[in-house]
Structure formats: C-alpha cells, structure tokens
Design an enzyme around this catalytic site. Sequence first.
Site, PDB file in Angstrom:
ATOM      1  CE  LYS A  49     -66.219 -22.289 -17.376  1.00 51.39           C
ATOM      2  NZ  LYS A  49     -67.534 -21.812 -17.769  1.00 51.39           N
ATOM      3  CD  GLN A  93     -70.911 -23.125 -17.799  1.00 50.75           C
ATOM      4  OE1 GLN A  93     -69.919 -22.825 -17.160  1.00 50.75           O
ATOM      5  NE2 GLN A  93     -70.903 -23.170 -19.120  1.00 50.75           N
ATOM      6  CG  ASP A 116     -68.024 -15.608 -17.435  1.00 50.21           C
ATOM      7  OD1 ASP A 116     -66.918 -15.971 -17.860  1.00 50.21           O
ATOM      8  OD2 ASP A 116     -68.975 -16.380 -17.222  1.00 50.21           O
TER       9      ASP A 116
END
Length: 280
Positions: A49, A93, A116
Amino acid sequence: MAIIINGKKIANEILENLKEKTAKLDKKPGLAVILANDNDSSKVYVSSKEKHSLYLGFKSCIYRFDKKVTQGELIKAIHELNENPNINGILVQLPLFEHLNANEIIEVINPKKDVDGFHPINVGKLNSNLNPWAVCCTPKGIIKLLKKYNIKIAGKNIVIVGRSNIVGKPLATLLTSEDATVTLAHSKTKNLKSITKEADILISATGHAKLIKANMVKKGAVVIDVGITKQPSGKLVGDVDFEKVKNIASYITPVPGGVGPMTIACLMENTYELYLKQNQ
Ligand code: NAD
C-alpha cells in the site's frame, strides 16, 4: 477455454490514470495506514500500500505499533489522524493484535476518512443506497472487473461463497443494487455444490484452497476467485481449482493477478476520491 480476466492490466490502467490526475494537484492526497500486528502477510500488504501510494505521488504514512500498544493508544492515534488536514484516508490493517478490539477502533475513524468503507456509517449508507464516503475496495474492484469485461450483472444468478464484512456481505449488497439475484453461501451452507452449480457468476471468498472444483461450476459460468492462500512452497493459490475450472467457465480470474491488484487500485482510487470530497 475460459477468457482469463486480467486484473493486473485493468488495475494498472486505474493507477496510471490516478497518477496523471495526482500530478496536476498542488496539494497531494494523504493515506495513513495503521499496522498493529506482527504477522508477515499484514506487513507485506502494508508495504505494498505504501509503495503504490508513493508511486502515485500521494503522501503515505505507516504507523507501526508493537504488541504493547493499548486500545487507548490506538484510539488516540486515530483521533489525531482524524484532525490532520494532510490525511484524507485512514486504514486500519486487519487483523489487529488479539488484545485489541477492531470494531471499536474502526468506529473511531471519521467516516469521511474511512478509506476502506468499513465504518458502520458507511456500511449503513451502502445498504441504504446512500452513497457511502468510500465503498469497500475488494467488492468495488470485482464490480469494475465485471463491467470492464462487459459481463452483464442485471438479472443474473450470482452465488458468493463467503459472508465476511469485507468481501461477501458488501459485495452482495452492491450486486443486488445492480439487479442481480444474489445467494450468499458460507461454511454452514448445506449442499454447496447444488447452489454453486446454479450460478451464472460464481464468486468465492473463503481462503479455502481449491474449494471450488470443476463439478461445482455450471458450463459457461463466470468465475471470480477472491481467495488467497499461501502454500508451504510459498506459492499463492485461490479458492478455485483453476486448471480444471478454466475448461468449464467462460471467464475466470487467476490468483495472483486477478482480484488482488484491483483491491489495491480501488484503495488508491478511494484515497483520491476522499481527497476530492474533502477539498470541495
Ligand atoms: P473470512 O475468513 O473473514 O471469512 C471466510 C468466509 O468463508 C466465511 O464467511 C466462511 O463462512 C466462508 N467459508 C470458509 N470455509 C468455507 C467452506 N468450506 N465452504 C463455504 N464457505 C466457507 O474471509 P475474508 O476476510 O473475506 O477473506 C476470504 C479470502 O479472501 C481469504 O483468502 C483472503 O486472504 C482473501 N481476500 C483477498 C482479497 C483480495 O484482494 N484478493 C481481499 C480480501 C480477502
């Protein structure tokens, strides 16, 4: 033999387009990633990422925490990122260290920076057709793949195997909004084969290698493989028995090179779009 869907190529097109648009901005989009876990896969995902963010010219910050981190410390870090005008997207994460409560931490993210699309407000907006600030990256990427290959969604029987909050459930919502008839199967589903056999489009997201065998797939079906399992040899494999199923399906995604690159491209796109929305 099936047409192999080239997720890597489509993802690269999205990334190149974002890179061009980012070069024209005075201030750059900023993505913050919180890593509070020491598992190797999470470290690889987070580095990827960061690498993609930097390639596009975004500002990228990784906040790494060790095992001693407390719930309160993570919540404080997220509050600070919520207030930081240089950060447009915040990603936690998953999974987190076992002593941490992921749901509570995600709820602290400002929904306008929830890159997200996991915050309950964004999940609720998605379920109510109310334009979430961001749509979960993997489901968004799968819809883009289907559309790019002109695969019709409306009216199709779509079976999704796997009902997680990050893939199966939001994907079912998105596909239902696109007028598909969606069945969501999972580990307690009885006679899975009889259900998958009916699918015009079969999507598997379980992490169970080779779960989907050739005799579970209807001839001519579109098969999308979300699963990623690392074999002892280090090779990555999907949920689908690719070598056999490709002889039955009309389209199929490979692992790697199918859904995976689309997830990261959609994450970058979400960061860029949040930046635009916050700077309107
Ligand atoms: P999860 O582990 O949270 O959930 C797995 C789901 O699969 C559950 O709903 C479970 O009921 C179902 N399942 C498990 N075994 C099954 C079986 N034998 N039969 C039917 N259903 C079964 O999953 P997740 O976080 O959604 O991830 C699923 C897989 O997708 C993993 O391999 C993960 O690494 C991968 N993944 C890939 C991407 C990508 O970008 N390619 C993104 C997210 C997840």
